[in-house]
Scaffold this active site. Structure first.
Site, short mmCIF file in Angstrom:
data_model
loop_
_atom_site.label_atom_id
_atom_site.label_comp_id
_atom_site.label_asym_id
_atom_site.label_seq_id
_atom_site.Cartn_x
_atom_site.Cartn_y
_atom_site.Cartn_z
N ASP A 1 0.86 -1.18 0.00
CA ASP A 1 0.00 0.00 0.00
C ASP A 1 0.89 1.23 0.00
O ASP A 1 1.75 1.38 0.88
CB ASP A 1 -0.89 0.02 1.24
CG ASP A 1 -1.95 -1.06 1.21
OD1 ASP A 1 -2.31 -1.49 0.10
OD2 ASP A 1 -2.42 -1.48 2.29
N ASP B 1 -13.45 -3.62 -2.17
CA ASP B 1 -13.30 -3.49 -0.73
C ASP B 1 -14.67 -3.72 -0.11
O ASP B 1 -15.60 -2.93 -0.35
CB ASP B 1 -12.77 -2.12 -0.35
CG ASP B 1 -11.36 -1.86 -0.87
OD1 ASP B 1 -10.63 -2.85 -1.07
OD2 ASP B 1 -11.00 -0.69 -1.09
#
Length: 260
Positions: free
Chosen positions: A11, A130
């Site tokens: 990330d 997500d």
């Protein structure tokens, strides 16, 4: 038997690799190019870069990071974050990515999945989802780096993404992200059963057994790992050893790096 992939996720925010819990409480863990190179040597099958702030802050994907990383890697590289159009996908591929992940942009305009798949092939298009379970027990899709809930139900949205051209689903449980309590087997199994493309389980890896469970119990084709590697709690080789001992077919890490 199908070879199961171990994918390392980095990330990225502000040009650095970060990690948090439930998408918040981010902390710096290193340089993306250096970490990607290290994990390839450890035996990672793929690397995924996700610019987790690009969508919400309207910034472009980290093409420079992708370019510098692609120059060193021999394994596939996926990048995502801030990819809004088929032309953005083209730029990412030209920068060295093998696949491009779309999340918020696909929710806003699902036709981008079809446009990208038509131009570059479904194998290049990853639909990143997500998901978070609400009070009613329904898994809803969230966007903008987990900041905004949508009306979309996760399984139905995964099916639509595939119908529109996505060649792979990257499914992240917001509830499990960074918690190290194991992948959300319920939603992973539901999505894997509903689509005919590979599903990558993401969010919650804490032990090697969690990876085994995601494959054997939830039928994931691949598993994504981040924090436990960043913190030095294990290595890709150790994870693959446990997977292999459990009867799963994984790529032999001992052959990696030979091309270098």
């Amino acid at each position: 038997m199908l070879t199961r992939r171990v994918i390392v996720c980095l990330d990225v925010k502000g040009g650095r690799v970060v990690k948090g819990v439930n998408f918040v409480g981010l902390r710096d863990v290193g340089d993306p190019v250096a970490l990607a190179t290290r994990y390839e040597l450890e035996g990672a099958d793929e690397i995924t870069f996700l610019d987790i702030s690009a969508s919400s802050e309207e910034r472009a994907t980290l093409l420079d990071v992708a370019r510098r990383t692609a120059e060193r890697l021999f394994i596939p590289l996926t990048i995502g974050g801030g990819v809004r159009t088929a032309e953005d996908v083209a730029r990412a591929l030209r920068a060295g990515a093998d696949k491009v992940s779309l999340n918020s942009a696909a929710v806003s305009d699902p036709s981008v999945l079809t446009a990208a798949a038509d131009r570059f092939g479904a194998q290049c298009v990853v639909a990143s989802i997500d998901a978070k379970k609400n009070a009613a027990g329904v898994y809803k899709v969230w966007v903008k780096g987990g900041r905004e809930e949508t009306p979309l139900e996760a399984v139905a949205w995964a099916q639509e993404c595939v119908e529109r051209g996505a060649g792979e689903i990257l499914l992240t449980s917001i509830d499990r992200d960074g918690a190290r309590t194991g992948y959300d087997l319920e939603i992973t199994r539901a999505v894997a059963s509903a689509v005919n493309v590979p599903v990558i389980a993401s969010g919650g890896a804490g032990t090697a057994q969690h990876l085994v469970d995601a494959v054997q119990q939830a039928h994931a084709d691949a598993v994504l790992v981040a924090g436990i590697l960043h913190d030095g709690l294990t290595t890709v080789q150790q994870l693959k050893r446990v997977m292999r001992d459990a009867g799963l077919v994984v790529r032999d890490s001992s052959t990696l790096g030979a091309a270098a």
